[in-house]
Design a protein around this motif. Sequence first.
Motif: not given
Length: 339
Positions: A286-314
């Motif tokens: 823990p950092v400052g008595d707070r547990r550290v965690s995060a969520c993640a979203g993953v997208a792939r080129f070209p399966a999910d998008a074919t441009t940088g903006d669209d990949l980030l949106a996905a």
Amino acid sequence: MSTRSGADRAHLTAFTRSAEALARGADLDATLSAILGAATEAVGATRGVVAVQDPDRPTLELAAAIGMDDDAMALAKRAVADPAHPAVVTARTRTATFGRPAGGDSTAVHADLPLVVSRGGVERPVGVATFVWAAPRTFDRGERELLTALADLIAVAVDRGQLAAMVAERSEWFERMAHTDPLTGLANHRTFARILELELARAGRQGGEVSVAIFDVDDFTRTNELAGHAAGDDILRAIASVLAESVRLVDTVARYGGDEFVLVAPGAAGAMVARRVLEALAALSPVGDRRVSACAGVARFPADATTGDDLLAAAEAALGRARESGHGRLVEAGVRSGS
């Protein structure tokens, strides 16, 4: 030709060589060596030494020497580190001395010349130049003037070298700051965008894949409210460290903004790398008595998008679904359930 005219010619030659070295020297070491060589030859000295004041250190440091073996160099290094040594005193008081005896059984004599420059009308000492003769001697006016003038050229060379080093350091710092997030030391948004563009172009040419993962710190706003912004910064740095240690050499991690981080992973292993990051975060203390965690979203080129903006949106859309699933979750674009 008279002795005086011969000396005058030798002095002129030394000054000409020194001025040429200052104007055209490849670097500071070469310039100092050239001026020392010209000076010692003109006045018949057996040795010459330049010690400079490094702005970041309290003592002088040996910068150049001529006519000295390894033992003499070792002695000179110790001497210029001693605040009470006469040469160091000369640098500090800016007062030249001619004919200083070596002491002990030696008959050698020294001439110590302060190295002084002026910036903005303020004189600043930058070191000392010392010349050594094997036997006692007197110094006529011409020799004193020559050595003083050559010491001024040495001072200019040292000052110019230090200015060049400072400019280079600042340029490097600005270059690093332009590409780096100052809090975490990771790449910044600008650098990430450029790398994503390059990786997508390469994958497009080669028929390859690129994955983008966006990480969002769980309950980060709440942590800042309860533990303070300092604790929040500690968590961001801890996550940045995990990211840097968990990814592959071919991957790039950056701070995306606020409490979000992003991963650019060439190939098809983006989701695997992202899971490894989340597992490493879960293992953090823990950092400052707070547990550290995060969520993640993953997208792939070209399966999910074919441009940088669209990949980030996905990837952002997948991240949104991961946050809805709970803490420490990962969702891939096109996959409806979290993991």
